[in-house]
Design a protein around this motif. Structure first.
Motif, PDB file in Angstrom:
ATOM      1  N   ASP A  17      17.317  50.361  47.265  1.00  0.00           N
ATOM      2  CA  ASP A  17      17.834  49.673  46.084  1.00  0.00           C
ATOM      3  C   ASP A  17      16.682  48.959  45.385  1.00  0.00           C
ATOM      4  O   ASP A  17      16.386  47.808  45.664  1.00  0.00           O
ATOM      5  CB  ASP A  17      18.923  48.674  46.488  1.00  0.00           C
ATOM      6  CG  ASP A  17      19.549  47.964  45.294  1.00  0.00           C
ATOM      7  OD1 ASP A  17      19.167  48.283  44.148  1.00  0.00           O
ATOM      8  OD2 ASP A  17      20.414  47.104  45.495  1.00  0.00           O
ATOM      9  N   THR A  18      16.029  49.663  44.457  1.00  0.00           N
ATOM     10  CA  THR A  18      14.858  49.090  43.787  1.00  0.00           C
ATOM     11  C   THR A  18      15.227  47.915  42.894  1.00  0.00           C
ATOM     12  O   THR A  18      14.340  47.147  42.497  1.00  0.00           O
ATOM     13  CB  THR A  18      14.135  50.162  42.948  1.00  0.00           C
ATOM     14  OG1 THR A  18      15.089  50.817  42.111  1.00  0.00           O
ATOM     15  CG2 THR A  18      13.463  51.187  43.834  1.00  0.00           C
ATOM     16  N   ASN A  19      16.505  47.742  42.570  1.00  0.00           N
ATOM     17  CA  ASN A  19      16.918  46.579  41.784  1.00  0.00           C
ATOM     18  C   ASN A  19      16.679  45.269  42.532  1.00  0.00           C
ATOM     19  O   ASN A  19      16.765  44.193  41.936  1.00  0.00           O
ATOM     20  CB  ASN A  19      18.398  46.681  41.415  1.00  0.00           C
ATOM     21  CG  ASN A  19      18.623  47.585  40.204  1.00  0.00           C
ATOM     22  OD1 ASN A  19      17.676  47.950  39.505  1.00  0.00           O
ATOM     23  ND2 ASN A  19      19.853  47.954  39.972  1.00  0.00           N
ATOM     24  N   ILE A  20      16.380  45.345  43.829  1.00  0.00           N
ATOM     25  CA  ILE A  20      16.031  44.148  44.596  1.00  0.00           C
ATOM     26  C   ILE A  20      14.875  43.404  43.938  1.00  0.00           C
ATOM     27  O   ILE A  20      14.755  42.178  44.047  1.00  0.00           O
ATOM     28  CB  ILE A  20      15.681  44.535  46.047  1.00  0.00           C
ATOM     29  CG1 ILE A  20      16.964  44.756  46.860  1.00  0.00           C
ATOM     30  CG2 ILE A  20      14.811  43.496  46.719  1.00  0.00           C
ATOM     31  CD1 ILE A  20      16.734  45.280  48.252  1.00  0.00           C
ATOM     32  N   LEU A  21      14.017  44.133  43.243  1.00  0.00           N
ATOM     33  CA  LEU A  21      12.867  43.516  42.593  1.00  0.00           C
ATOM     34  C   LEU A  21      13.287  42.462  41.563  1.00  0.00           C
ATOM     35  O   LEU A  21      12.595  41.459  41.369  1.00  0.00           O
ATOM     36  CB  LEU A  21      12.022  44.605  41.920  1.00  0.00           C
ATOM     37  CG  LEU A  21      10.707  44.198  41.269  1.00  0.00           C
ATOM     38  CD1 LEU A  21       9.774  43.580  42.294  1.00  0.00           C
ATOM     39  CD2 LEU A  21      10.041  45.409  40.627  1.00  0.00           C
TER      40      LEU A  21
END
Length: 479
Positions: A17-21
């Motif tokens: 889940d790259t939206n963690i950034l």
């Protein structure tokens, strides 16, 4: 994105889940220490401008001076940890545990990409032969370096792990930490100077890409490596005879996600939460900078893009680009009218949240405390371990924030709340390993914390047995 993932994401969480950034970047804007670093950058920029004006040398003007100054501060003050150092300092993840938690297919996919990337870079000489043999051995042994990604204050607190020498860095980072810090610092620069900051990412690496209000693009590949368009062209011509795609593949062939303020464009499966006009501007800038249409982009555009809703944090990120004070950031990010902002508060480790259960859920998956807990034989042994943590100060110097158990263990300090959370999970792991059960609860008051096991209750500040408190309770775990 699940709230618990924003608390202490590891390398497998981040690729899944790259939206963690996004909450990591916004959480950094709540840190006074990040704003201190921002002020230092502002001061250096003003001094450089005054010097240029005094010398009357307009040819000294650098359109990327702002970006270079941010990069210089990251290069100068932070130590980038490589896989072996991560294992030595933070320990190892158990791959089987990660498969059970996230799903075997997801974890194995990330592992495969990481291994392939490193083997490719070994083959082309970008990494010295044998340098990654310990990592490959770890993977075969069901282990992986414990890359965890943290808010700015944890990055800074971890400097204590390098000792007290005068040359100690300001903090310890990975590539994702550096991108989150870089992006947050960019957001504190004068409004409209920077038009966009996005992340180009893969399972093995994170980079920042953006462009100025003049339209000039830049690429922060990582610590000690910032490319202007001219720098990139020179790199391509000198080392790859003008072949931009070969140059890109030599250092970032596995790029498979683009993360913007709106969310993520997953190039491997053609899904995107980024609006069409923003995607178009990103493609235009990437084409212009790299000097070709990257094959990785072509892959992402090969099929019609499946449009998804943008991240709920997108409007907040756009609003805070060009923030000029921590007060503005706090006013925006603590807005109780937007429940999605809880992700940011959890990333920041604030206790000003509606539920502490996500902290307990994240704490249960910390590898060091889990390994220690499974070896305990009694509650008394667990208490001895807590007693051995001499420091009583929060790593945040803030009683209203919470550290994860492994952070308390590593840094050998913690508030009563930090130590209570550590004791809670140590006991859970101990009883699970013994295939026995007990009712464990943790209680926070304004002045102390308590961990209760059935009818047995421990006051954390004194580590003595007391009656379970019934008054003055602020939080209780599980909720």
């Amino acid at each position: 994105m699940q709230t618990v993932n924003a608390i202490s994401p590891n390398i497998f969480d981040a690729h899944a889940d790259t939206n963690i950034l996004l909450p990591l970047v916004l959480g950094n804007l709540l840190s006074p220490k990040l704003w201190d670093l921002s002020e230092k950058i502002h001061t250096k920029l003003i001094a450089a401008k005054q010097l240029t004006t005094a010398d009357n040398h307009e040819d000294h003007n650098d359109s990327l001076e702002l970006i270079r100054t941010i990069q210089h501060q990251i290069d100068r003050h932070f130590k980038h940890l490589h896989p072996g150092e991560v294992s030595a300092i933070y320990g190892e993840l158990n791959i089987s545990d990660e498969r059970a938690r996230l799903g075997a297919q997801r974890v194995d996919h990330s592992l495969g990409l990481i291994e392939n990337t490193f083997k490719q870079r070994l083959a082309n000489g970008a990494i010295p032969a044998g340098a990654l043999d310990p990592l490959f051995t770890q993977i075969k042994s069901n282990r992986f370096p414990a890359f965890y990604y943290s808010n700015f204050d944890i990055v800074v607190a971890n400097k204590a792990l390098t000792g007290r020498r005068s040359s100690a860095p300001m903090g310890l980072t990975s590539c994702l930490d550096e991108v989150a810090i870089f992006a947050a610092l960019a957001m504190t620069m004068p409004k409209d100077e920077i038009t966009n900051v996005i992340a180009l990412t893969s399972a093995s690496h994170y980079t920042a890409f953006g462009w100025m209000r003049t339209g000039e693009p830049w690429w922060f590949y990582g610590k000690n490596k910032l490319f202007s368009k001219q720098d990139w062209t020179q790199f391509v011509n000198e080392k790859f005879n003008g072949n931009a795609q070969s140059a890109f593949d030599s250092i970032f062939k596995d790029m498979d996600h683009i993360v913007s303020v709106a969310g993520t464009w997953n190039l491997s499966v053609s899904t995107s939460s980024i609006a069409d006009d923003h995607v178009a501007s990103i493609i235009e800038k990437l084409d212009d900078f790299f000097g070709c249409r990257l094959e990785q982009l072509t892959m992402g555009m090969a099929c019609p893009i499946n449009r998804m809703e943008e991240s709920p944090l997108a409007p907040v990120l756009r609003n805070l680009l060009g923030s000029q004070s921590i007060e503005q950031a706090r006013l925006t990010l603590r807005n109780e009218g937007n429940p999605e902002l809880s992700q940011v508060l959890y990333s920041f480790r604030s206790l000003d949240v509606t539920s502490l259960t996500p902290y307990l859920e994240a704490a249960r998956h910390q590898p060091m405390s889990k390994a220690l807990g499974t070896k305990l034989n009694s509650t008394e042994e667990a208490l001895t371990m807590i007693h051995g943590i001499a420091g009583c100060q929060s790593i945040f110097n803030d009683h209203n924030r919470i550290a994860m158990p492994d952070e308390t263990l590593r840094l050998k300090t913690g508030s009563d709340r930090d130590k209570a959370l550590l004791l809670h999970v140590l006991l859970e792991h101990m009883f699970n390993a013994q295939s026995s059960s007990a009712h464990i609860s943790t209680i926070f008051t304004s002045t102390d914390s308590f961990v209760c096991v059935d009818d047995f209750c421990i006051e954390i500040n004194s580590l003595s047995q007391v009656s379970c408190p019934t008054e003055g309770i602020i939080w209780k775990l599980p909720n």
